[in-house]
Design a protein around this motif. Structure first.
Motif, PDB file in Angstrom:
ATOM      1  N   TYR A  12      45.162  30.120   2.706  1.00 50.35           N
ATOM      2  CA  TYR A  12      44.508  29.752   3.966  1.00 50.35           C
ATOM      3  C   TYR A  12      43.087  30.325   4.091  1.00 50.35           C
ATOM      4  O   TYR A  12      42.475  30.228   5.154  1.00 50.35           O
ATOM      5  N   GLY A  13      42.571  30.930   3.029  1.00 49.08           N
ATOM      6  CA  GLY A  13      41.213  31.496   3.107  1.00 49.08           C
ATOM      7  C   GLY A  13      41.135  32.579   4.167  1.00 49.08           C
ATOM      8  O   GLY A  13      41.916  33.531   4.141  1.00 49.08           O
ATOM      9  N   ASP A  14      40.202  32.399   5.141  1.00 48.34           N
ATOM     10  CA  ASP A  14      39.955  33.456   6.133  1.00 48.34           C
ATOM     11  C   ASP A  14      40.789  33.328   7.407  1.00 48.34           C
ATOM     12  O   ASP A  14      40.564  34.058   8.364  1.00 48.34           O
ATOM     13  N   LEU A  15      41.709  32.404   7.422  1.00 49.24           N
ATOM     14  CA  LEU A  15      42.459  32.166   8.658  1.00 49.24           C
ATOM     15  C   LEU A  15      43.285  33.394   9.071  1.00 49.24           C
ATOM     16  O   LEU A  15      43.478  33.679  10.244  1.00 49.24           O
ATOM     17  N   PHE A  16      43.782  34.104   8.054  1.00 41.51           N
ATOM     18  CA  PHE A  16      44.574  35.308   8.328  1.00 41.51           C
ATOM     19  C   PHE A  16      43.855  36.549   7.817  1.00 41.51           C
ATOM     20  O   PHE A  16      43.217  36.493   6.764  1.00 41.51           O
ATOM     21  N   HIS A  17      43.973  37.664   8.570  1.00 39.38           N
ATOM     22  CA  HIS A  17      43.489  38.950   8.076  1.00 39.38           C
ATOM     23  C   HIS A  17      44.742  39.791   7.860  1.00 39.38           C
ATOM     24  O   HIS A  17      45.527  39.951   8.792  1.00 39.38           O
ATOM     25  N   PHE A  18      44.852  40.333   6.679  1.00 33.51           N
ATOM     26  CA  PHE A  18      46.112  41.003   6.345  1.00 33.51           C
ATOM     27  C   PHE A  18      45.841  42.225   5.477  1.00 33.51           C
ATOM     28  O   PHE A  18      45.186  42.132   4.445  1.00 33.51           O
ATOM     29  N   VAL A  19      46.342  43.368   5.915  1.00 37.74           N
ATOM     30  CA  VAL A  19      46.300  44.571   5.090  1.00 37.74           C
ATOM     31  C   VAL A  19      47.710  44.739   4.518  1.00 37.74           C
ATOM     32  O   VAL A  19      48.655  44.972   5.289  1.00 37.74           O
ATOM     33  N   PRO A  20      47.879  44.592   3.210  1.00 35.79           N
ATOM     34  CA  PRO A  20      49.236  44.675   2.663  1.00 35.79           C
ATOM     35  C   PRO A  20      49.912  46.010   2.979  1.00 35.79           C
ATOM     36  O   PRO A  20      49.240  47.041   2.996  1.00 35.79           O
ATOM     37  N   PRO A  21      51.211  45.978   3.254  1.00 38.46           N
ATOM     38  CA  PRO A  21      51.926  47.225   3.569  1.00 38.46           C
ATOM     39  C   PRO A  21      52.057  48.114   2.334  1.00 38.46           C
ATOM     40  O   PRO A  21      52.070  47.616   1.216  1.00 38.46           O
ATOM     41  N   MET A  40      50.182  40.390  10.324  1.00 42.15           N
ATOM     42  CA  MET A  40      48.864  39.813  10.084  1.00 42.15           C
ATOM     43  C   MET A  40      48.226  39.259  11.348  1.00 42.15           C
ATOM     44  O   MET A  40      48.905  38.850  12.288  1.00 42.15           O
ATOM     45  N   HIS A  41      46.893  39.250  11.309  1.00 41.45           N
ATOM     46  CA  HIS A  41      46.098  38.688  12.391  1.00 41.45           C
ATOM     47  C   HIS A  41      45.799  37.241  12.033  1.00 41.45           C
ATOM     48  O   HIS A  41      45.590  36.922  10.863  1.00 41.45           O
ATOM     49  N   TYR A  42      45.778  36.337  13.030  1.00 38.50           N
ATOM     50  CA  TYR A  42      45.440  34.942  12.752  1.00 38.50           C
ATOM     51  C   TYR A  42      44.315  34.463  13.649  1.00 38.50           C
ATOM     52  O   TYR A  42      44.177  34.932  14.781  1.00 38.50           O
ATOM     53  N   ASP A  43      43.515  33.546  13.119  1.00 37.50           N
ATOM     54  CA  ASP A  43      42.419  32.953  13.894  1.00 37.50           C
ATOM     55  C   ASP A  43      42.787  31.542  14.314  1.00 37.50           C
ATOM     56  O   ASP A  43      42.227  30.577  13.802  1.00 37.50           O
ATOM     57  N   LEU A  44      43.739  31.423  15.203  1.00 38.06           N
ATOM     58  CA  LEU A  44      44.096  30.111  15.758  1.00 38.06           C
ATOM     59  C   LEU A  44      44.072  30.259  17.270  1.00 38.06           C
ATOM     60  O   LEU A  44      44.407  31.340  17.790  1.00 38.06           O
ATOM     61  N   ARG A  50      50.056  22.706   9.802  1.00 37.28           N
ATOM     62  CA  ARG A  50      49.279  21.513   9.434  1.00 37.28           C
ATOM     63  C   ARG A  50      49.398  20.468  10.548  1.00 37.28           C
ATOM     64  O   ARG A  50      48.408  19.903  10.995  1.00 37.28           O
ATOM     65  N   GLU A  51      50.631  20.278  10.989  1.00 36.01           N
ATOM     66  CA  GLU A  51      50.876  19.261  12.012  1.00 36.01           C
ATOM     67  C   GLU A  51      50.132  19.573  13.322  1.00 36.01           C
ATOM     68  O   GLU A  51      49.474  18.721  13.887  1.00 36.01           O
ATOM     69  N   ARG A  52      50.189  20.836  13.758  1.00 34.17           N
ATOM     70  CA  ARG A  52      49.636  21.151  15.078  1.00 34.17           C
ATOM     71  C   ARG A  52      48.145  21.499  15.059  1.00 34.17           C
ATOM     72  O   ARG A  52      47.424  21.202  15.986  1.00 34.17           O
ATOM     73  N   PHE A  53      47.706  22.179  13.976  1.00 33.30           N
ATOM     74  CA  PHE A  53      46.317  22.686  13.974  1.00 33.30           C
ATOM     75  C   PHE A  53      45.460  22.045  12.872  1.00 33.30           C
ATOM     76  O   PHE A  53      44.280  22.358  12.742  1.00 33.30           O
ATOM     77  N   GLY A  54      46.088  21.231  12.046  1.00 35.39           N
ATOM     78  CA  GLY A  54      45.336  20.584  10.956  1.00 35.39           C
ATOM     79  C   GLY A  54      44.857  21.573   9.905  1.00 35.39           C
ATOM     80  O   GLY A  54      43.849  21.331   9.237  1.00 35.39           O
ATOM     81  N   VAL A  55      45.566  22.706   9.765  1.00 37.50           N
ATOM     82  CA  VAL A  55      45.135  23.691   8.747  1.00 37.50           C
ATOM     83  C   VAL A  55      46.092  23.712   7.561  1.00 37.50           C
ATOM     84  O   VAL A  55      47.216  23.282   7.658  1.00 37.50           O
TER      85      VAL A  55
END
Ligand SMILES: Cc1ncc(COP(=O)(O)O)c(C=O)c1O
Length: 372
Positions: free
Chosen positions: A292-301, A309-313, A367-372
């Motif tokens: 998803y590229g930059d859509l999620f920000h994630f620091v692995p545990p 994770m943080h999401y940009d939606l 994909r269905e709801r946000f087209g991502v």
């Protein structure tokens, strides 16, 4: 009712059995009894007399638990129904109304709720995502004062999977020592470290330390409802008085199975199984997020059974989780449960194929709801 609803636990209890894919689990796919025990042990168990047993935990089990900590003996241990009961009993043993408690956040919010229920005052010090979820020790320093009765940490942390460095642990203890406060460490994820190096316990760093532990997470045995509290013998004796009121005792079968699970030949096998599951599943999770590229920000545990994770939606986390659950039959935990909107938590301790299928379900939905 004076007790605040424990949202994080309640939302899971309400819905985890109503969906096709439950990705809210925070532990590992649980073991079956016949995977854990050999035929002789199964037979022995079937002959158990179903009495109460030793109500603060069988002596061999308490000895086994004590051996996991430096310098501890059976009198430093009380066995509880899960580490959740250990948290409850510890707070009731140590706190009075009006006491201030400074607690690591985000966190499994049980202790926060107990503190409020007791009329004590919880305050938050934060793990910071910009610091890869390291604790903000300056903030902790500012919050700790003469009224502080207890500093509460969760290490390894639920939900970030952060594990404290030795230096950070010493800094926390030093701040507690400066005002004579207790340190209560929820260490139920100890043993679930990805690199296989068990994180240090707070036990032994300071005299006013209580820690919990249990078989629900790193050991993949939540159905046993077997946890414990470790601390100074006289405080453990006091906590037994509360335990007489809460549940009297953990089950006699659970005591015996726990003795086996914690035996020197079985324990490493269980921990290895779970760590390798975690490593495999985390790869799946990271690939999914990377796609998803930059859509999620994630620091692995560094440890534990979950990814946070943080999401940009443009959608609130509860709304997103509710929609996925009700419309797509896949259940994730909303960041709102931690007071952190635009985050969500996915359990990565499930069986790999199940996790892959659950994530695929989320992919199609997004994909269905946000087209991502
Ligand atoms: C950090 C933490 N502590 C305690 C518990 C309670 O678990 P149990 O009572 O099954 O040991 C949980 C459960 O999710 C948890 O995540």
């Amino acid at each position: 009712m004076r007790i605040p609803i424990f949202e994080l636990e309640r939302v899971q209890s309400l819905y985890e059995n109503t969906v096709e894919y439950n990705l809210t689990e925070s532990g590992f796919h649980p073991l079956r009894l016949n995977e854990l025990l050999n035929p002789d042990q199964l037979r022995e168990l079937s002959e158990t007399v179903l009495g109460y047993g030793q109500t603060n935990g069988s002596i061999p089990l308490r000895e086994r638990i004590a051996s996991l900590y430096p310098g501890q003996g059976a009198d430093n241990v009380i066995v509880t129904n899960g580490s959740s009961e250990a948290n409850f009993v510890a707070c009731h043993t140590l706190l009075e109304p009006g006491d201030e408690v400074v607690m690591m956040v985000p966190n499994y919010m049980q202790i926060w709720g107990i503190v409020e229920e007791m009329g004590a005052v919880p305050r938050a010090f934060h793990l910071r995502e910009k610091d890869l979820w390291a604790p903000d020790l300056d903030e902790l320093r500012d919050l700790v004062g003469d009224r502080t009765k207890m500093i509460v940490v969760c290490n390894p942390n639920n939900p970030t999977g952060y594990t404290l460095s030795d230096e950070e642990m010493r800094a926390i203890v030093k701040l507690a020592d400066g005002v004579g406060a207790w340190v209560l460490a929820d260490e139920v994820y100890r043993g679930a470290e990805l690199d296989g190096v068990e994180s240090a316990s707070f036990v032994g760093l300071y005299d006013k330390v209580m820690v919990n532990g249990g078989l629900s997470k790193a050991y993949a045995l939540p159905g046993l409802r077997l946890g414990w509290l470790v601390g100074p013998a006289e405080v453990i004796a006091d906590s037994w008085a509360y335990h007489d009121y809460t549940s009297i005792t953990a089950g006699i079968l659970s005591n015996r199975i726990a003795e086996i699970a914690l035996s020197p030949d079985v324990r490493p096998k269980i921990l290895d199984r779970n760590r390798s599951m975690l490593r495999e599943n985390l790869k799946v999770m990271v690939e999914w997020l990377d796609s998803y590229g930059d859509l999620f920000h994630f620091v692995p545990p560094k440890a534990g059974g979950m990814a946070f994770m943080h999401y940009d939606l443009e959608i609130n986390s509860t709304e997103l989780a509710d929609w996925l659950r009700t419309e797509k039959s896949v259940f994730i935990l909303a960041g709102d449960c931690y007071g952190m909107d635009r985050y969500f938590r996915v359990g990565v301790g499930a069986e790999k194929e199940y996790l892959i299928a659950g994530l695929e379900r989320i992919r199609n939905a997004l994909r269905e709801r946000f087209g991502v």
